[in-house]
Design a protein around this motif. Sequence first.
Motif, mmCIF file in Angstrom:
data_model
loop_
_atom_site.group_PDB
_atom_site.id
_atom_site.type_symbol
_atom_site.label_atom_id
_atom_site.label_comp_id
_atom_site.label_asym_id
_atom_site.label_seq_id
_atom_site.Cartn_x
_atom_site.Cartn_y
_atom_site.Cartn_z
ATOM 1 N N VAL A 64 0.239 -1.337 -0.271
ATOM 2 C CA VAL A 64 0.482 -0.027 -0.220
ATOM 3 C C VAL A 64 0.749 1.330 0.310
ATOM 4 O O VAL A 64 0.237 1.884 -0.448
ATOM 5 N N ALA A 65 2.343 1.161 0.753
ATOM 6 C CA ALA A 65 2.742 2.238 0.879
ATOM 7 C C ALA A 65 3.796 2.173 -0.109
ATOM 8 O O ALA A 65 5.424 2.642 0.384
ATOM 9 N N SER A 70 1.818 4.943 -4.852
ATOM 10 C CA SER A 70 1.268 4.238 -3.795
ATOM 11 C C SER A 70 0.202 2.682 -3.886
ATOM 12 O O SER A 70 -0.258 3.086 -5.523
ATOM 13 N N ILE A 72 -2.265 1.640 -3.344
ATOM 14 C CA ILE A 72 -3.434 1.520 -4.007
ATOM 15 C C ILE A 72 -3.680 2.528 -4.769
ATOM 16 O O ILE A 72 -5.754 2.214 -6.051
ATOM 17 N N SER A 91 -0.246 -4.523 3.266
ATOM 18 C CA SER A 91 0.129 -3.371 4.412
ATOM 19 C C SER A 91 0.787 -3.646 6.011
ATOM 20 O O SER A 91 0.188 -4.677 6.471
ATOM 21 N N ASP A 95 -5.812 0.998 8.360
ATOM 22 C CA ASP A 95 -6.319 1.743 8.803
ATOM 23 C C ASP A 95 -7.441 1.905 7.706
ATOM 24 O O ASP A 95 -7.314 1.936 6.301
ATOM 25 N N GLU A 97 -9.095 4.364 6.268
ATOM 26 C CA GLU A 97 -9.466 5.109 4.860
ATOM 27 C C GLU A 97 -8.764 3.984 4.037
ATOM 28 O O GLU A 97 -8.924 4.310 3.087
ATOM 29 N N LYS A 98 -7.984 4.131 4.096
ATOM 30 C CA LYS A 98 -6.636 2.927 3.553
ATOM 31 C C LYS A 98 -7.765 1.162 2.933
ATOM 32 O O LYS A 98 -7.837 1.137 1.608
ATOM 33 N N ARG A 101 -9.877 2.633 0.609
ATOM 34 C CA ARG A 101 -9.769 3.457 -0.725
ATOM 35 C C ARG A 101 -10.051 1.814 -1.589
ATOM 36 O O ARG A 101 -9.632 1.989 -2.206
ATOM 37 N N TYR A 110 -6.892 -7.112 1.699
ATOM 38 C CA TYR A 110 -6.199 -6.029 2.109
ATOM 39 C C TYR A 110 -5.751 -6.946 3.664
ATOM 40 O O TYR A 110 -6.512 -7.327 4.694
#
Length: 167
Positions: A64-65, A70, A72, A91, A95, A97-98, A101, A110
């Motif tokens: 993810v990061a 990114s 996402i 990830s 989170d 939000e992640k 998204r 995820y």
Amino acid sequence: MPEHDILQKPISIAVVDDDANVRTGLWWLLSNIAGIHCVGTYANLHEALQGLKLQTPDIVLLEVAMQGISGIEAIRPIHLQSPQAKIIVHSNYEDEEKISRAQQAGAAGYILKNASAPDLYETILKVYQGGTVWPLGYNEADLEALSHTNFFTRLAAKARTLVKKVR
């Protein structure tokens, strides 16, 4: 898909992560699980898109990061090039939000990087079979229904979900 069908055709998987140690570790782990074949490891979206032109895997395990774009933001370009590939976001961060998204962008799962090897295998298998896998308390219906509520309402809903799963 029945288990015997999976053993006849290994699940092909590609890893996209900007950390060389993570890529190497995941390649080694996935290459040593019966029924899974790691077809490539890529440091970024550009490398992944080049590799996916040559061979589209069943699953893309996507960090993810990453530096630059990114994970996402990489979901849609990967889906455009390889629509049959299912994406699992990988990830360090649980989170909301992640996760939300990633779902909205079209990921099928995820999983946290600290998940055990059996949990990673089960996630891959479930997504390969057409299911989705999200962290505990983050199923798609919960997130969609809660997306317009305040923090405390979402927190209470997640607590109720956890209590239901423990019972």
